[in-house]
Motif scaffolding. Structure first.
Motif, PDB file in Angstrom:
ATOM      1  N   CYS A  11       2.717   1.704   5.386  1.00  0.00           N
ATOM      2  CA  CYS A  11       3.044   1.274   6.294  1.00  0.00           C
ATOM      3  C   CYS A  11       4.389   1.012   5.977  1.00  0.00           C
ATOM      4  CB  CYS A  11       2.395   0.328   7.292  1.00  0.00           C
ATOM      5  SG  CYS A  11       0.512   0.482   7.566  1.00  0.00           S
ATOM      6  N   GLY A  42       0.609  -0.743  -0.224  1.00  0.00           N
ATOM      7  CA  GLY A  42       0.310  -0.068   0.134  1.00  0.00           C
ATOM      8  C   GLY A  42       1.303   1.444  -0.263  1.00  0.00           C
ATOM      9  N   TYR A  85      -0.517  -3.082   8.874  1.00  0.00           N
ATOM     10  CA  TYR A  85      -2.087  -2.521   8.241  1.00  0.00           C
ATOM     11  C   TYR A  85      -2.666  -4.154   8.930  1.00  0.00           C
ATOM     12  CZ  TYR A  85      -5.331  -0.723   5.632  1.00  0.00           C
ATOM     13  OH  TYR A  85      -6.455   0.044   5.107  1.00  0.00           O
ATOM     14  N   TRP A 109      -3.976   2.377  -3.812  1.00  0.00           N
ATOM     15  CA  TRP A 109      -5.456   2.426  -3.365  1.00  0.00           C
ATOM     16  C   TRP A 109      -5.466   3.181  -2.984  1.00  0.00           C
ATOM     17  CZ3 TRP A 109      -3.134  -2.623  -2.238  1.00  0.00           C
ATOM     18  CH2 TRP A 109      -3.858  -3.792  -3.132  1.00  0.00           C
TER      19      TRP A 109
HETATM   20  P1  4NP Z   1       1.404  -1.908   3.639  1.00  0.00           P
HETATM   21  O1  4NP Z   1       0.568  -1.981   3.961  1.00  0.00           O
HETATM   22  O2  4NP Z   1       1.691  -2.539   2.552  1.00  0.00           O
HETATM   23  O3  4NP Z   1       2.955  -2.369   4.298  1.00  0.00           O
HETATM   24  O4  4NP Z   1       1.253  -0.411   3.395  1.00  0.00           O
HETATM   25  C1  4NP Z   1      -1.129  -2.019   3.934  1.00  0.00           C
HETATM   26  C2  4NP Z   1      -2.000  -1.030   3.502  1.00  0.00           C
HETATM   27  C3  4NP Z   1      -2.592  -1.023   3.324  1.00  0.00           C
HETATM   28  C4  4NP Z   1      -3.613  -1.830   3.000  1.00  0.00           C
HETATM   29  C5  4NP Z   1      -2.741  -2.977   2.067  1.00  0.00           C
HETATM   30  C6  4NP Z   1      -1.718  -2.902   3.402  1.00  0.00           C
HETATM   31  N1  4NP Z   1      -4.544  -2.320   2.227  1.00  0.00           N
HETATM   32  O5  4NP Z   1      -4.827  -3.221   1.385  1.00  0.00           O
HETATM   33  O6  4NP Z   1      -5.386  -1.319   1.756  1.00  0.00           O
END
Ligand code: 4NP
Length: 152
Positions: free
Chosen positions: A13, A10, A125, A43
Motif C-alpha cells: 500500500c 507490507g 490496509y 507476508w
Molecule cells: P502497507 O499496508 O504497510 O502500507 O503495505 C499493509 C499491508 C498488509 C499488511 C499490513 C499493512 N498485512 O499485515 O498483511
C-alpha cells in the motif's frame, strides 16, 4: 543520482505508492533518482500492490501495477543513500535491521512535510482510506524533491 528506498509494513500500500508518486514527480522536476520500495514484513512478497491502492493511484495518473512486494534486507543499507519509513514502527524495524557501522540516513517520510501533516502515514490496509494516503504521499514526495533540488 539519488538512490532512495521507501519502506512500509507490507509493501503493498503505502511504500509502493510513495515509490511511484515520487518517481513520477521527481522525473517531472528533472531530478535523477533511482527508487525502490520494500516491507519490513514478508507476508506479501512477490505480490502486486493491494488492488484498491492501485485503483486510487491510477485515478491520479500513477501506475503501480508493475510493482511487486519484497522484504527489506540488510543490503538495503548499502544499496541506497536514503531510506524513508512510512511510520514509526517501520522506522524501528529498520533500525533493528541496520548493520553495525552503517550510517545510511533513515528518516520518517512525512518528517519533511511542513504544517499539519502527521508524522506517521496512516495504514490504508486498515483504515480503507487510500485517498488520504495519496494526499500525504504527494506532499511528502514534493517536500523531498524540494530538499534534494536545494542540496544539488
Ligand atoms: P502497507 O499496508 O504497510 O502500507 O503495505 C499493509 C499491508 C498488509 C499488511 C499490513 C499493512 N498485512 O499485515 O498483511
Amino acid at each position: 543520482m539519488h538512490r532512495i528506498l521507501f519502506v512500509c509494513l507490507g509493501n503493498i500500500c503505502r511504500s509502493p505508492a510513495a515509490e511511484a508518486v515520487f518517481a513520477a514527480r521527481a522525473a517531472a522536476a528533472g531530478l535523477a533518482v533511482a527508487v525502490d520500495s520494500a516491507g519490513t514484513g514478508g507476508w506479501h512478497v512477490g505480490n502486486p500492490p493491494h488492488p484498491p491502492m492501485v485503483a486510487a493511484a491510477l485515478r491520479r495518473g500513477y501506475d503501480l501495477s508493475g510493482l511487486r512486494a519484497r522484504q527489506a534486507v540488510v543490503g538495503d543499507f548499502t544499496a541506497f543513500d536514503l531510506i524513508l519509513a512510512m511510520d514509526g514502527a517501520n522506522h524501528a524495524a529498520l533500525e533493528a535491521l541496520r548493520p553495525r557501522g552503517h550510517a545510511t540516513p533513515l528518516a520518517l517520510f512525512l518528517d519533511g512535510v511542513a504544517g499539519s501533516a502527521p508524522r506517521d502515514m496512516p495504514d490504508p490496509y486498515y483504515t480503507g482510506d487510500f485517498d488520504t494516503v495519496l494526499d500525504l504521499v504527494e506532499a511528502g514526495a514534493d517536500a523531498l524533491i524540494a530538499r534534494l533540488l536545494h542540496r544539488g
